[in-house]
Design a protein around this motif. Structure first.
Motif, PDB file in Angstrom:
ATOM      1  N   LEU A   1       0.815  -1.211   0.000  1.00 35.02           N
ATOM      2  CA  LEU A   1       0.000   0.000   0.000  1.00 35.02           C
ATOM      3  C   LEU A   1       0.849   1.261   0.000  1.00 35.02           C
ATOM      4  N   GLY A   2       2.154   1.105   0.214  1.00 35.38           N
ATOM      5  CA  GLY A   2       3.053   2.256   0.233  1.00 35.38           C
ATOM      6  C   GLY A   2       3.130   2.954   1.568  1.00 35.38           C
ATOM      7  N   ALA A   3       2.898   2.212   2.634  1.00 35.94           N
ATOM      8  CA  ALA A   3       2.876   2.810   3.968  1.00 35.94           C
ATOM      9  C   ALA A   3       4.255   3.323   4.376  1.00 35.94           C
ATOM     10  N   ASP A   4       4.291   4.507   4.957  1.00 37.87           N
ATOM     11  CA  ASP A   4       5.539   5.035   5.519  1.00 37.87           C
ATOM     12  C   ASP A   4       5.852   4.370   6.847  1.00 37.87           C
ATOM     13  N   LEU A   5       4.801   4.010   7.587  1.00 37.77           N
ATOM     14  CA  LEU A   5       4.960   3.405   8.911  1.00 37.77           C
ATOM     15  C   LEU A   5       3.834   2.399   9.111  1.00 37.77           C
ATOM     16  N   ILE A   6       4.181   1.228   9.586  1.00 39.90           N
ATOM     17  CA  ILE A   6       3.196   0.178   9.837  1.00 39.90           C
ATOM     18  C   ILE A   6       3.184  -0.147  11.324  1.00 39.90           C
ATOM     19  N   ILE A   7       2.033  -0.013  11.951  1.00 40.01           N
ATOM     20  CA  ILE A   7       1.870  -0.459  13.332  1.00 40.01           C
ATOM     21  C   ILE A   7       1.203  -1.826  13.257  1.00 40.01           C
ATOM     22  N   ALA A   8       1.980  -2.872  13.488  1.00 43.08           N
ATOM     23  CA  ALA A   8       1.521  -4.253  13.333  1.00 43.08           C
ATOM     24  C   ALA A   8       1.198  -4.846  14.694  1.00 43.08           C
ATOM     25  N   VAL A   9       0.018  -5.437  14.816  1.00 43.60           N
ATOM     26  CA  VAL A   9      -0.427  -6.010  16.085  1.00 43.60           C
ATOM     27  C   VAL A   9      -0.427  -7.531  15.961  1.00 43.60           C
TER      28      VAL A   9
ATOM     29  N   LEU B   1       6.132  -3.142  15.977  1.00 37.12           N
ATOM     30  CA  LEU B   1       5.440  -4.365  16.357  1.00 37.12           C
ATOM     31  C   LEU B   1       4.892  -4.260  17.782  1.00 37.12           C
ATOM     32  N   VAL B   2       3.588  -4.446  17.913  1.00 37.63           N
ATOM     33  CA  VAL B   2       2.916  -4.442  19.217  1.00 37.63           C
ATOM     34  C   VAL B   2       2.428  -5.861  19.494  1.00 37.63           C
ATOM     35  N   GLN B   3       2.829  -6.412  20.641  1.00 37.91           N
ATOM     36  CA  GLN B   3       2.456  -7.777  21.008  1.00 37.91           C
ATOM     37  C   GLN B   3       1.809  -7.780  22.395  1.00 37.91           C
ATOM     38  N   PRO B   4       0.520  -7.470  22.472  1.00 39.89           N
ATOM     39  CA  PRO B   4      -0.166  -7.459  23.774  1.00 39.89           C
ATOM     40  C   PRO B   4      -0.040  -8.813  24.477  1.00 39.89           C
ATOM     41  N   LYS B   5       0.119  -8.771  25.779  1.00 41.55           N
ATOM     42  CA  LYS B   5       0.327  -9.990  26.568  1.00 41.55           C
ATOM     43  C   LYS B   5      -1.023 -10.666  26.864  1.00 41.55           C
ATOM     44  N   VAL B   6      -1.578 -11.304  25.849  1.00 40.91           N
ATOM     45  CA  VAL B   6      -2.894 -11.938  25.997  1.00 40.91           C
ATOM     46  C   VAL B   6      -2.856 -13.436  25.712  1.00 40.91           C
ATOM     47  N   GLY B   7      -1.665 -13.997  25.534  1.00 45.45           N
ATOM     48  CA  GLY B   7      -1.549 -15.405  25.186  1.00 45.45           C
ATOM     49  C   GLY B   7      -2.068 -16.353  26.246  1.00 45.45           C
ATOM     50  N   HIS B   8      -2.142 -15.891  27.508  1.00 43.61           N
ATOM     51  CA  HIS B   8      -2.609 -16.765  28.588  1.00 43.61           C
ATOM     52  C   HIS B   8      -4.125 -16.883  28.632  1.00 43.61           C
ATOM     53  N   LEU B   9      -4.814 -16.048  27.869  1.00 48.27           N
ATOM     54  CA  LEU B   9      -6.269 -16.049  27.911  1.00 48.27           C
ATOM     55  C   LEU B   9      -6.842 -17.109  26.983  1.00 48.27           C
ATOM     56  N   ALA B  10      -7.949 -17.707  27.392  1.00 45.95           N
ATOM     57  CA  ALA B  10      -8.638 -18.668  26.540  1.00 45.95           C
ATOM     58  C   ALA B  10      -9.265 -17.929  25.365  1.00 45.95           C
ATOM     59  N   ARG B  11      -9.347 -18.614  24.221  1.00 46.39           N
ATOM     60  CA  ARG B  11      -9.853 -17.963  23.007  1.00 46.39           C
ATOM     61  C   ARG B  11     -11.286 -17.456  23.188  1.00 46.39           C
ATOM     62  N   PHE B  12     -12.090 -18.137  24.001  1.00 44.51           N
ATOM     63  CA  PHE B  12     -13.485 -17.746  24.169  1.00 44.51           C
ATOM     64  C   PHE B  12     -13.783 -17.350  25.614  1.00 44.51           C
ATOM     65  N   ASP B  13     -12.822 -16.687  26.264  1.00 45.47           N
ATOM     66  CA  ASP B  13     -13.015 -16.224  27.633  1.00 45.47           C
ATOM     67  C   ASP B  13     -13.678 -14.852  27.609  1.00 45.47           C
ATOM     68  N   PHE B  14     -14.980 -14.818  27.867  1.00 49.30           N
ATOM     69  CA  PHE B  14     -15.749 -13.582  27.803  1.00 49.30           C
ATOM     70  C   PHE B  14     -15.905 -12.913  29.166  1.00 49.30           C
ATOM     71  N   GLU B  15     -15.196 -13.425  30.171  1.00 47.60           N
ATOM     72  CA  GLU B  15     -15.441 -12.974  31.538  1.00 47.60           C
ATOM     73  C   GLU B  15     -15.029 -11.527  31.791  1.00 47.60           C
TER      74      GLU B  15
ATOM     75  N   VAL C   1       4.991   0.556  23.807  1.00 44.42           N
ATOM     76  CA  VAL C   1       5.754   0.417  22.563  1.00 44.42           C
ATOM     77  C   VAL C   1       5.867   1.751  21.830  1.00 44.42           C
ATOM     78  N   LEU C   2       4.744   2.437  21.637  1.00 43.50           N
ATOM     79  CA  LEU C   2       4.763   3.649  20.829  1.00 43.50           C
ATOM     80  C   LEU C   2       5.534   4.780  21.500  1.00 43.50           C
ATOM     81  N   LEU C   3       5.576   4.790  22.839  1.00 39.11           N
ATOM     82  CA  LEU C   3       6.341   5.817  23.541  1.00 39.11           C
ATOM     83  C   LEU C   3       7.838   5.535  23.542  1.00 39.11           C
ATOM     84  N   SER C   4       8.234   4.319  23.185  1.00 44.50           N
ATOM     85  CA  SER C   4       9.645   3.969  23.285  1.00 44.50           C
ATOM     86  C   SER C   4      10.278   3.570  21.954  1.00 44.50           C
ATOM     87  N   HIS C   5       9.485   3.233  20.976  1.00 46.36           N
ATOM     88  CA  HIS C   5      10.046   2.781  19.702  1.00 46.36           C
ATOM     89  C   HIS C   5      10.628   3.967  18.935  1.00 46.36           C
ATOM     90  N   SER C   6      11.760   3.749  18.299  1.00 45.39           N
ATOM     91  CA  SER C   6      12.445   4.843  17.600  1.00 45.39           C
ATOM     92  C   SER C   6      11.612   5.437  16.467  1.00 45.39           C
TER      93      SER C   6
END
Length: 342
Positions: free
Chosen positions: A167-175, A222-236, A252-257
């Motif tokens: 797409l020609g992006a100058d900056l990509i914020i990837a989640v 690259l943003v990698q939220p710490k959500v891996g411990h959650l169940a895929r269908f945990d609606f609690e 990330v955004l406050l510290s990434h160059s």
């Protein structure tokens, strides 16, 4: 539900005053992305997800199982999910979106990837495009269109960096929401559905590893939220998932160059800008646990390890080239590798 962390990402960007020009979504990212590109505010998105209930989206295909048995196409009724999508998605066409929006799906007949919203692929109703992108294999029925069947784009491209670059992006914020065992091992249960989910997650992780190796560069945040411990269908506690996405994005955004200079130092009360730089990943190998198998050197694309002797050694204690794919830690059979500054 891990995908609700995307709303936290958008919330953090709004706080920092960082605006985006286009949205590319995969799987549940297609749902959140469609709401954002369709003009919904972060507040409205939070209100919509605050009332989500598992039973509203996932209803077993009892009738089909009774009639077809193992020949049934899915565990849950896709139409139930589609009905909920109609209720929460903006009532607009692709050409009416506030911002350019694209989401991917894979064509089961040939394994090819399509991006709805691209030239010639924008006539599809938004609900159908998002459904096809979110359609987990075996969970919902494939989306059918013009004689072809489509399913979750994450099967082949869970982090579409190469498309965003096109797409020609100058900056990509990837989640990246793939499960990272570095944070906490997933709660795997020896059951049919759990095995299906976990197999899909493992495949996603490997594909994302390769995407980061090939396409992550200085224009990728690259943003990698710490959500891996959650169940895929945990609606609690959906609110907590949003908070996790928000806090990690702020960090990330406050510290990434590539982004820290876009933020005014006095914009956020209580935050120093820039905070501790996160341009590098620290690496440590526990010599007591290492067995010298060589997996770390095999999977690391940035040559951070030597594995020629009885024990592996770290070549780059502060690895500035690291793609943060976690491949070394995930593939270490004895958990001897420890990554820091993530």
């Amino acid at each position: 539900m891990r995908g609700m962390a995307h709303i936290g990402v958008l919330k953090a960007m709004e706080q920092l005053g960082i605006r985006y020009d286009a949205v590319v979504g995969t799987s549940i990212g297609a749902l959140v992305g469609a709401m954002a590109a369709g003009g919904y505010s972060v507040k409205k998105m939070e209100e919509l997800i605050s009332v989500l209930r598992k039973e509203d989206y996932f209803r077993l295909n009892f009738v089909k199982f009774l009639l077809k048995g193992t020949a049934a196409s899915s565990v849950y009724r896709g139409e139930t999910f589609r009905e909920r999508l109609r209720e929460i998605l903006p009532p607009v066409r692709f050409d009416e979106m506030k911002l350019p929006f694209y989401c991917n799906a894979v064509r089961l007949e040939n394994g090819g990837l399509v991006f709805w919203g691209t030239p010639g692929m924008g006539e599809i109703p938004l609900v159908d495009a998002v459904y096809s992108s979110c359609c987990l294999p075996g969970i919902f029925e494939p989306y059918q269109r013009d004689g072809f069947h489509y399913m979750d784009g994450g099967i082949v491209d869970a982090l579409p960096l190469r498309f965003a670059k096109q797409l020609g992006a100058d900056l990509i914020i990837a989640v990246d929401l793939t499960v990272k065992a570095t944070f906490k091992a997933p709660n795997y249960k020896d059951r049919v559905v759990s095995t299906l989910y976990r197999s899909f997650e493992i495949a996603e992780e490997v594909i994302v590893e390769q995407a980061l190796h090939m396409h992550a560069d200085q224009s990728t945040v690259l943003v990698q939220p710490k959500v891996g411990h959650l169940a895929r269908f945990d609606f609690e506690d959906v609110t907590e998932v949003v908070r996790l996405g928000e806090s990690e994005t702020l960090r990330v955004l406050l510290s990434h160059s590539a982004t820290r200079n876009l933020v005014s130092p006095d914009l956020l009360d209580g935050y120093a800008c820039p905070v501790v730089p996160r341009d590098y990943v620290s690496i440590r190998v526990d010599p007591q646990a290492c067995i010298g198998c060589g997996n770390c050197q095999m999977v690391c694309e940035t040559e951070a390890f030597w594995a020629h002797g009885e024990k592996a050694e770290v070549r780059k204690i502060a690895n500035y080239e690291c793609t943060r794919d976690h491949a070394c830690a995930r593939n270490c059979p004895t958990d001897a590798i420890h990554l820091g500054n993530l």
